[in-house]
Each structure stands twice: as C-alpha cells, then as structure tokens.
Design an enzyme around this catalytic site. Structure first.
Site, PDB file in Angstrom:
ATOM      1  N   ASP A   1     -10.203   2.572   2.878  1.00 26.89           N
ATOM      2  CA  ASP A   1     -10.393   1.842   4.140  1.00 26.89           C
ATOM      3  C   ASP A   1     -11.226   2.647   5.137  1.00 26.89           C
ATOM      4  O   ASP A   1     -12.134   2.115   5.781  1.00 26.89           O
ATOM      5  CB  ASP A   1      -9.041   1.506   4.788  1.00 26.89           C
ATOM      6  CG  ASP A   1      -8.360   0.317   4.122  1.00 26.89           C
ATOM      7  OD1 ASP A   1      -9.052  -0.467   3.443  1.00 26.89           O
ATOM      8  OD2 ASP A   1      -7.133   0.184   4.285  1.00 26.89           O
TER       9      ASP A   1
ATOM     10  N   LYS B   1       0.816  -1.225   0.000  1.00 29.91           N
ATOM     11  CA  LYS B   1       0.000   0.000   0.000  1.00 29.91           C
ATOM     12  C   LYS B   1       0.851   1.276   0.000  1.00 29.91           C
ATOM     13  O   LYS B   1       0.473   2.275  -0.604  1.00 29.91           O
ATOM     14  CB  LYS B   1      -0.945   0.009   1.208  1.00 29.91           C
ATOM     15  CG  LYS B   1      -2.075  -1.004   1.102  1.00 29.91           C
ATOM     16  CD  LYS B   1      -3.018  -0.858   2.282  1.00 29.91           C
ATOM     17  CE  LYS B   1      -4.115  -1.902   2.253  1.00 29.91           C
ATOM     18  NZ  LYS B   1      -5.056  -1.754   3.377  1.00 29.91           N
TER      19      LYS B   1
HETATM   20  P1  NDP Z   1       0.248  -3.104  10.807  1.00 29.32           P
HETATM   21  O1  NDP Z   1       1.226  -4.226  10.778  1.00 29.32           O
HETATM   22  O2  NDP Z   1       0.519  -1.883  10.011  1.00 29.32           O
HETATM   23  O3  NDP Z   1       0.041  -2.642  12.349  1.00 29.32           O
HETATM   24  C1  NDP Z   1      -0.117  -3.592  13.351  1.00 29.32           C
HETATM   25  C2  NDP Z   1      -0.615  -2.933  14.629  1.00 29.32           C
HETATM   26  O4  NDP Z   1      -0.901  -3.990  15.581  1.00 29.32           O
HETATM   27  C3  NDP Z   1       0.380  -2.004  15.293  1.00 29.32           C
HETATM   28  O5  NDP Z   1      -0.314  -0.969  15.946  1.00 29.32           O
HETATM   29  C4  NDP Z   1       1.054  -2.941  16.325  1.00 29.32           C
HETATM   30  O6  NDP Z   1       1.604  -2.266  17.442  1.00 29.32           O
HETATM   31  C5  NDP Z   1      -0.135  -3.731  16.776  1.00 29.32           C
HETATM   32  N1  NDP Z   1       0.222  -5.029  17.373  1.00 29.32           N
HETATM   33  C6  NDP Z   1       0.730  -6.113  16.749  1.00 29.32           C
HETATM   34  N2  NDP Z   1       0.912  -7.123  17.647  1.00 29.32           N
HETATM   35  C7  NDP Z   1       0.523  -6.629  18.858  1.00 29.32           C
HETATM   36  C8  NDP Z   1       0.461  -7.178  20.174  1.00 29.32           C
HETATM   37  N3  NDP Z   1       0.852  -8.445  20.428  1.00 29.32           N
HETATM   38  N4  NDP Z   1      -0.010  -6.423  21.177  1.00 29.32           N
HETATM   39  C9  NDP Z   1      -0.432  -5.139  20.931  1.00 29.32           C
HETATM   40  N5  NDP Z   1      -0.394  -4.562  19.722  1.00 29.32           N
HETATM   41  C10 NDP Z   1       0.076  -5.303  18.681  1.00 29.32           C
HETATM   42  O7  NDP Z   1      -1.160  -3.780  10.410  1.00 29.32           O
HETATM   43  P2  NDP Z   1      -2.418  -3.039   9.749  1.00 29.32           P
HETATM   44  O8  NDP Z   1      -2.583  -1.744  10.427  1.00 29.32           O
HETATM   45  O9  NDP Z   1      -2.309  -3.079   8.272  1.00 29.32           O
HETATM   46  O10 NDP Z   1      -3.638  -4.043  10.117  1.00 29.32           O
HETATM   47  C11 NDP Z   1      -4.152  -4.132  11.440  1.00 29.32           C
HETATM   48  C12 NDP Z   1      -5.411  -5.004  11.446  1.00 29.32           C
HETATM   49  O11 NDP Z   1      -6.444  -4.407  10.680  1.00 29.32           O
HETATM   50  C13 NDP Z   1      -5.207  -6.410  10.866  1.00 29.32           C
HETATM   51  O12 NDP Z   1      -5.893  -7.329  11.698  1.00 29.32           O
HETATM   52  C14 NDP Z   1      -5.875  -6.336   9.513  1.00 29.32           C
HETATM   53  O13 NDP Z   1      -6.378  -7.603   9.108  1.00 29.32           O
HETATM   54  C15 NDP Z   1      -7.020  -5.370   9.809  1.00 29.32           C
HETATM   55  N6  NDP Z   1      -7.524  -4.673   8.611  1.00 29.32           N
HETATM   56  C16 NDP Z   1      -8.833  -4.884   8.236  1.00 29.32           C
HETATM   57  C17 NDP Z   1      -9.355  -4.235   7.150  1.00 29.32           C
HETATM   58  C18 NDP Z   1     -10.783  -4.494   6.778  1.00 29.32           C
HETATM   59  O14 NDP Z   1     -11.194  -4.089   5.657  1.00 29.32           O
HETATM   60  N7  NDP Z   1     -11.582  -5.107   7.627  1.00 29.32           N
HETATM   61  C19 NDP Z   1      -8.549  -3.320   6.308  1.00 29.32           C
HETATM   62  C20 NDP Z   1      -7.183  -3.144   6.792  1.00 29.32           C
HETATM   63  C21 NDP Z   1      -6.710  -3.820   7.890  1.00 29.32           C
HETATM   64  P3  NDP Z   1       3.158  -1.794  17.439  1.00 29.32           P
HETATM   65  O15 NDP Z   1       3.191  -0.500  16.688  1.00 29.32           O
HETATM   66  O16 NDP Z   1       3.494  -1.658  18.873  1.00 29.32           O
HETATM   67  O17 NDP Z   1       3.948  -2.884  16.745  1.00 29.32           O
END
Ligand code: NDP
Length: 286
Positions: free
Chosen positions: A106, A69
């Site tokens: 989104d 993206k």
């Molecule tokens: P990113 O990898 O960009 O971000 C991941 C996020 O999750 C960060 O804030 C990270 O925190 C946090 N995180 C990961 N593991 C943990 C943990 N164990 N404890 C606490 N926080 C955690 O992912 P995206 O933003 O692209 O996607 C996030 C979610 O949104 C996914 O589940 C994805 O499937 C969903 N999504 C759904 C869409 C839909 O149309 N329904 C569209 C886009 C996304 P940190 O910064 O500390 O690492």
C-alpha cells in the site's frame, strides 16, 4: 481458465466489489504473462484454511483485503518484508521454499502515485489524517521518500500517538520526523505541502473538522478513497480553496503493480491501467 495460466486471487469478505481482477488482467496483457486472477470470498472463520488450500492447490499469489490483512500478517510472520513488519498488515502473499511470505504494498503504491502526480518531493511537510490500517501502511514509505516532517492526526488522538510510539520503539528510520495529535493540533500548524486523507470518512460522504485556512495554504490534497466522482474529502478541500487534488485510484493500481512485480518479476506501467479503471467506473454510473 487456461491450464497453463499462473493462478492468483484477491481474498476478502465481502469481495464482489474488488477491482483487482480487472487490474491484474490488464497488467498481464501488457506484460505478456498468462495469468488467471479471481476473487475469493472467505468466511471469517475459515480465512487461514482457505489461504492454505489455495497455495496447496498450486496458487502463486494472493492479495489480501478487508478484514484479513492483520491475519495474513500473522500467517506470514516468519517471512515478512521490512515494509510489512512495520505496517502490521499484509496485502500480498506468496510461497517460496514451502514457506508463506508477506509484504505490504500500500505505502509503495501511494508513493508511486504521488510521484507520478508530482505531489511529493523530498523535504515536504506532510499531514496524514487517520490512524487506521491504511495510515500505518504508508508511514514507512512516506518517511523513506524523504519528507521533512510527517504529522499524523486522528479523531481518536491516542491511536495516532500509538503509531508514532511503534516507530520510536522500533527505532525505525525517520521516527524523529514523526509527530501526532488530534484535529485541535491543526490550528497552530498552517502550510502543509501535502495533505493525505487516510480516514474512512469519504466512504460515507462525511467531512472532517479541518480549519478552513489550512486548505488554501496547502500544496496538494490526496484522498486514499476513490470513485467515479470526486470524493467528499476532495469536494470539501476544493470548496475551501485547495487547488491540486487527487483521489486514491492511482494508489490502488500502483499497489497492485508492486504485487504483480513481486510475483512475476516484471513491473507494469500504471498509467494505462488507471485510465482503463477510471473509464470503467464512469461508465458504470452512466
Ligand atoms: P480503518 O477502519 O483501519 O481506519 C479508519 C480511520 O478512519 C480511522 O483513523 C478512524 O478514526 C477514521 N474515521 C472513521 N470515521 C471517521 C469520522 N466520522 N471522522 C473522523 N475520522 C473517522 O480503515 P483503513 O485504514 O483500512 O482505510 C481508510 C481509508 O483508506 C478507506 O477509505 C479505504 O478505502 C482507503 N484505502 C485505500 C487504498 C487504496 O489503494 N486507494 C488502500 C487502503 C485503504 P478513529 O481511529 O477515531 O476511529
């Protein structure tokens, strides 16, 4: 494929799990548009050349998913929608007058689904958990929907602070209604109208360190993750007393509907397609 059909695709790596072809074919049937919509698994080394070849070969539009993206944003940087510019990521590409254009649907998809579910009203106080790409993409549309306050918490609190800084530096509309912190900021902040999970934790069945009283006092709980069964976040919230819950399938279908509208000029109804995909997911696990 019919030779007269308009060609669309979703590009990512991996991509075999994507439900976008089913969703877009359902929209096309509903709206009477002749569409072919496929999956393209692009090697990370050849994303840009694959996109160019698709459009040079007559392709009309591409959806872009993980991990491309941000690279799509760079490719379309001369012609970005306001939503895409602030989101820092593009999930919808098309060509006009020989130039590549990009949008991020989104956030509008999330707002449309929350509105459908009657979980969002102007004046709401919203807690957004997560500061990755998905969180960044929904901030603008949530602010535009008129929330009174949008508080972003993240495991790495500095990433949440950085998102707020981007809005303030760009003097984007609603920036003064944004705040941020780590999970420790939550104990002092009860009573959210809406809690949205934009972390990847539900993917791995993990729970989040949320103070237990917070759920009971909240109006509604939404997980961007979706599946045949309630997500880990929904299970956690329900066990702690949350009453109104939803997963992100409606957001997935609604963001696709906005891409379809951009490309074809007609806005499909999302409810029947949410039901269709929900049914497909449930039969796949039976
Ligand atoms: P990113 O990898 O960009 O971000 C991941 C996020 O999750 C960060 O804030 C990270 O925190 C946090 N995180 C990961 N593991 C943990 C943990 N164990 N404890 C606490 N926080 C955690 O992912 P995206 O933003 O692209 O996607 C996030 C979610 O949104 C996914 O589940 C994805 O499937 C969903 N999504 C759904 C869409 C839909 O149309 N329904 C569209 C886009 C996304 P940190 O910064 O500390 O690492």
């Amino acid at each position: 494929m019919n030779t007269n059909s308009l060609r669309f695709a979703v590009i990512g790596h991996p991509i075999s799990h994507s439900r976008s072809p089913d969703i877009h074919q359902a929209f096309a049937r509903q709206c009477g548009v002749n569409v072919s919509y496929t999956r393209i698994d692009a090697e990370p080394s050849s994303f840009e050349s694959t996109v160019s070849a698709f459009f040079n070969g007559g392709g009309r539009g591409l959806n872009v998913t993980v991990p491309f993206k941000e690279r799509a944003w760079t490719m379309a940087s001369a012609h970005l929608s306001q939503r895409a510019r602030l989101a820092g990521a593009v999930n919808t590409l098309w060509q006009a007058d020989g130039a590549l254009h990009g949008c991020n649907t989104d956030g509008i998809g999330l707002v449309r689904d929350l509105t459908r579910l009657q979980m969002l009203s102007p004046g709401n106080r919203i807690l957004l958990i997560g500061a990755g790409g998905a969180a960044r993409g929904v901030i603008g549309p949530l602010l535009a929907a008129g929330c009174e306050r949008l508080h972003i918490v993240n495991r790495t609190a500095t990433r949440a602070e950085a998102l707020v800084m981007i809005w303030r530096q760009q003097q984007a509309a609603g920036a003064t209604r944004l705040s941020s912190g780590g999970f420790d900021s939550l104990s002092a902040e009860p009573g959210w109208d809406l809690i949205i999970n934009a972390t990847a934790t539900s993917l791995h069945g993990e729970t989040l360190p949320i103070p237990s009283g917070l759920w009971r006092e909240s109006g509604a709980v939404y997980d961007m993750m979706y599946g045949a069964q309630p997500t880990a976040f929904m299970v956690q919230a329900q066990a702690e007393g949350a009453q109104r819950l939803a997963d992100g399938l409606g957001m997935l279908v609604a963001q696709a509907a906005e891409s379809f509208r951009i490309w074809n000029g007609v806005e499909p109804a999302i409810e029947p397609v949410i039901d269709l995909v929900r049914g497909q997911m449930r039969s796949a696990v039976r």
